[in-house]
Every structure is written in C-alpha cells, then in structure tokens.
Write a protein that holds these residues in place. Structure first.
Motif, mmCIF file in Angstrom:
data_model
loop_
_atom_site.group_PDB
_atom_site.id
_atom_site.type_symbol
_atom_site.label_atom_id
_atom_site.label_comp_id
_atom_site.label_asym_id
_atom_site.label_seq_id
_atom_site.Cartn_x
_atom_site.Cartn_y
_atom_site.Cartn_z
ATOM 1 N N GLU A 55 0.691 -1.247 0.121
ATOM 2 C CA GLU A 55 0.082 -0.006 -0.023
ATOM 3 C C GLU A 55 0.835 1.219 0.088
ATOM 4 O O GLU A 55 1.947 1.243 0.640
ATOM 5 C CB GLU A 55 -0.897 -0.032 1.396
ATOM 6 N N GLN A 56 0.226 2.178 -0.581
ATOM 7 C CA GLN A 56 0.935 3.548 -0.818
ATOM 8 C C GLN A 56 0.121 4.444 0.306
ATOM 9 O O GLN A 56 -0.957 4.490 0.133
ATOM 10 C CB GLN A 56 0.995 4.254 -2.004
ATOM 11 N N ILE A 57 1.064 4.906 1.440
ATOM 12 C CA ILE A 57 0.561 5.697 2.424
ATOM 13 C C ILE A 57 0.761 7.104 2.423
ATOM 14 O O ILE A 57 2.079 7.388 2.039
ATOM 15 C CB ILE A 57 0.829 5.253 3.678
ATOM 16 N N ILE A 58 -0.353 7.959 2.427
ATOM 17 C CA ILE A 58 0.061 9.446 1.930
ATOM 18 C C ILE A 58 0.538 9.826 3.351
ATOM 19 O O ILE A 58 -0.015 9.995 4.381
ATOM 20 C CB ILE A 58 -1.056 10.316 1.295
ATOM 21 N N LEU A 59 1.950 10.695 3.267
ATOM 22 C CA LEU A 59 2.417 11.285 4.569
ATOM 23 C C LEU A 59 2.075 12.657 4.379
ATOM 24 O O LEU A 59 1.828 13.335 5.449
ATOM 25 C CB LEU A 59 3.866 11.209 4.365
ATOM 26 N N GLN A 60 1.989 13.396 3.224
ATOM 27 C CA GLN A 60 1.830 14.794 3.235
ATOM 28 C C GLN A 60 1.148 15.044 1.721
ATOM 29 O O GLN A 60 1.410 14.465 0.722
ATOM 30 C CB GLN A 60 3.045 15.642 3.344
ATOM 31 N N PRO A 61 -0.145 15.598 1.604
ATOM 32 C CA PRO A 61 -0.715 15.733 0.518
ATOM 33 C C PRO A 61 0.107 16.921 -0.517
ATOM 34 O O PRO A 61 0.857 17.670 0.103
ATOM 35 C CB PRO A 61 -2.039 16.470 0.887
ATOM 36 N N ALA A 62 -0.325 16.801 -1.656
ATOM 37 C CA ALA A 62 0.579 17.684 -2.633
ATOM 38 C C ALA A 62 0.137 19.205 -2.178
ATOM 39 O O ALA A 62 -1.027 19.430 -1.890
ATOM 40 C CB ALA A 62 0.282 17.266 -4.136
ATOM 41 N N GLU A 63 0.655 20.090 -2.457
ATOM 42 C CA GLU A 63 0.733 21.595 -2.505
ATOM 43 C C GLU A 63 0.214 22.111 -3.760
ATOM 44 O O GLU A 63 1.303 22.010 -4.822
ATOM 45 C CB GLU A 63 1.647 22.554 -1.821
ATOM 46 N N THR A 64 -0.760 22.721 -4.146
ATOM 47 C CA THR A 64 -1.034 23.128 -5.495
ATOM 48 C C THR A 64 -1.499 24.693 -5.257
ATOM 49 O O THR A 64 -2.268 25.057 -4.388
ATOM 50 C CB THR A 64 -2.024 21.952 -6.129
ATOM 51 N N LEU A 65 -1.486 25.330 -6.525
ATOM 52 C CA LEU A 65 -2.095 26.569 -6.669
ATOM 53 C C LEU A 65 -3.582 26.484 -7.299
ATOM 54 O O LEU A 65 -3.764 25.155 -7.775
ATOM 55 C CB LEU A 65 -1.172 27.472 -7.382
ATOM 56 N N ASP A 66 -4.302 27.492 -7.262
ATOM 57 C CA ASP A 66 -5.549 27.363 -7.680
ATOM 58 C C ASP A 66 -5.397 26.998 -9.465
ATOM 59 O O ASP A 66 -6.674 26.551 -9.703
ATOM 60 C CB ASP A 66 -6.484 28.709 -7.502
ATOM 61 N N ASP A 67 -4.519 27.383 -9.711
ATOM 62 C CA ASP A 67 -4.468 27.039 -11.345
ATOM 63 C C ASP A 67 -3.959 25.654 -11.704
ATOM 64 O O ASP A 67 -4.050 25.406 -12.913
ATOM 65 C CB ASP A 67 -3.737 28.096 -12.056
ATOM 66 N N GLY A 68 -3.777 24.825 -10.555
ATOM 67 C CA GLY A 68 -3.299 23.412 -10.829
ATOM 68 C C GLY A 68 -1.845 23.247 -10.721
ATOM 69 O O GLY A 68 -1.105 22.148 -10.787
ATOM 70 N N THR A 69 -1.049 24.403 -10.776
ATOM 71 C CA THR A 69 0.450 24.371 -10.767
ATOM 72 C C THR A 69 0.869 23.547 -9.297
ATOM 73 O O THR A 69 0.267 24.087 -8.285
ATOM 74 C CB THR A 69 0.959 25.663 -10.776
ATOM 75 N N VAL A 70 1.880 22.583 -9.372
ATOM 76 C CA VAL A 70 2.059 21.759 -8.287
ATOM 77 C C VAL A 70 3.462 22.418 -7.475
ATOM 78 O O VAL A 70 4.199 22.526 -8.260
ATOM 79 C CB VAL A 70 2.351 20.480 -8.598
ATOM 80 N N LEU A 71 3.006 22.882 -6.473
ATOM 81 C CA LEU A 71 4.324 23.574 -5.759
ATOM 82 C C LEU A 71 5.238 22.647 -5.023
ATOM 83 O O LEU A 71 6.498 22.607 -5.197
ATOM 84 C CB LEU A 71 3.821 24.549 -4.802
ATOM 85 N N ARG A 72 4.697 21.463 -4.534
ATOM 86 C CA ARG A 72 5.433 20.489 -3.900
ATOM 87 C C ARG A 72 4.527 19.077 -4.155
ATOM 88 O O ARG A 72 3.149 19.344 -3.658
ATOM 89 C CB ARG A 72 5.284 20.787 -2.394
ATOM 90 N N PRO A 73 5.082 18.056 -4.803
ATOM 91 C CA PRO A 73 4.423 17.012 -5.046
ATOM 92 C C PRO A 73 4.127 16.177 -3.377
ATOM 93 O O PRO A 73 4.682 16.649 -2.559
ATOM 94 C CB PRO A 73 5.270 16.045 -5.583
ATOM 95 N N ALA A 74 2.991 15.367 -3.581
ATOM 96 C CA ALA A 74 2.670 14.472 -2.501
ATOM 97 C C ALA A 74 3.883 13.758 -1.842
ATOM 98 O O ALA A 74 4.557 13.074 -2.764
ATOM 99 C CB ALA A 74 1.423 13.680 -2.719
ATOM 100 N N ALA A 75 3.895 13.401 -0.610
ATOM 101 C CA ALA A 75 4.833 12.477 -0.240
ATOM 102 C C ALA A 75 4.201 11.109 0.234
ATOM 103 O O ALA A 75 2.994 11.253 1.012
ATOM 104 C CB ALA A 75 5.655 12.956 1.050
ATOM 105 N N TYR A 76 4.876 9.906 -0.201
ATOM 106 C CA TYR A 76 4.118 8.798 0.149
ATOM 107 C C TYR A 76 5.221 7.955 0.989
ATOM 108 O O TYR A 76 6.186 8.022 0.871
ATOM 109 C CB TYR A 76 3.619 8.030 -1.156
ATOM 110 N N ARG A 77 4.675 6.885 1.563
ATOM 111 C CA ARG A 77 5.625 5.852 2.125
ATOM 112 C C ARG A 77 4.940 4.500 1.715
ATOM 113 O O ARG A 77 3.771 4.284 1.740
ATOM 114 C CB ARG A 77 5.618 5.758 3.860
#
Length: 173
Positions: free
Chosen positions: A60-82
């Motif tokens: 299983e992929q467990i999300i540690l931190q959700p992705a940070e995105t702008l309102d226009d969909g630009t990804v500032l920081r991808p999600a972190a998984y374990r």
C-alpha cells in the motif's frame, strides 16, 4: 566440488526424499494414511489431506503529506508517500479427514477392479496392472476431488460410488 562432497550431497538428497514417502508406498506429500481422528470407529482407516494456508502480500502507498497546488493546478510540492508491505492470510490452513480404504485391503485384485471402474468412466488410461501406481492415484484423485477429498488415496465413499465396497443398508425401524 570434490567427489566425497558430491556423494555426501547426493546421499542427503536421497534421505530427504525418503521422508516424503507415506505408509502406502506413494510419494504424495500432502495426503497420507494417518492415525484416526478423534471419535473414529476402531479398526477404520483414515486419510488426511493438508491444504496449506494461502498468504497474500499486500503493498500500500500511505500518503504522508498531500501535494501543495495553486488554484490554477500548478504543483508547488508533490505529495509524499510511504510504501508499506505486509502479508495477510487469505485462507487458513485446512486439514480434511476422510475414511479411506485400508492399505491391507488394497490387494492386486481390488486395485485392478478400481482401475477397471475408473477406466470405464474415462479417468484411467493404462494397463490393468493391479498396482497402486501414480497413474492409478491420479485417476482416483480426478474421480473423487469434485465431491470428496482431493487425494490419491481411495476414500470409502468413492469406493462405494465405484461399486467396489458394500453399501450398508439403513436399519429397519
């Protein structure tokens, strides 16, 4: 590998193979004549089929931190998984007991009758030898597995269905 080491390895392999033999003289590792289960009638013979547990590996992929995105969909920081991996038992180990035709009763004449009965049903394709060989055990397994034990040992119920063992009549009331 030197010759003495090779011979020692070969001897160890042969001894290991001997451990798989059952009292019937077969080498089927999962079905054997066995001591009777609790409550069995004295003088009856029993077979036992052991079905190993079914174990499944689950990843299983467990999300540690959700992705940070702008309102226009630009990804500032991808999600972190374990990634977590674990094993789970899907089906428990199972032991099935069944009343079997005793080894002492498997005389060549009886085995030949079993072979003929299975041959008529299209399950045994070989010479009628009276020997409980691998081909005969495979045909027995094919005959009784759909409704009985998945075993090369002949169950009493299968022998009755083949017409080889007397069927007890119910007592008159």
């Amino acid at each position: 590998m030197s010759r003495p080491h090779y011979l020692a390895l070969a001897a160890a392999c042969l001894l290991a193979a001997c451990g798989a033999a059952t009292t019937s003289g077969t080498t089927e590792p999962f079905d054997t004549w066995a001591d009777a289960p609790e409550g069995a009638e004295p003088g009856t013979c029993w077979g036992k089929v052991e079905t190993p547990a079914v174990v499944e590996t689950i990843t299983e992929q467990i999300i540690l931190q959700p992705a940070e995105t702008l309102d226009d969909g630009t990804v500032l920081r991808p999600a972190a998984y374990r990634t977590e991996t674990r094993q789970a038992i899907v089906e428990e180990r199972k032991i099935t007991w069944f009343e079997a035709v005793c080894a002492d009763d498997l005389k060549p004449e009886f085995v030949a009758s079993v072979q003929r009965a299975l041959q008529v049903r299209g399950l045994y394709r070989g010479a009628i030898t009276g020997q409980m060989d691998a081909r005969t055990r495979a045909a027995i397994r094919k005959f009784q597995a759909p409704d009985g034990p998945d075993s090369g040992l002949l169950s009493v119920d299968a022998a009755r269905q083949l017409g080889l063992v007397a069927v007890e009549r119910p007592e008159d009331a």
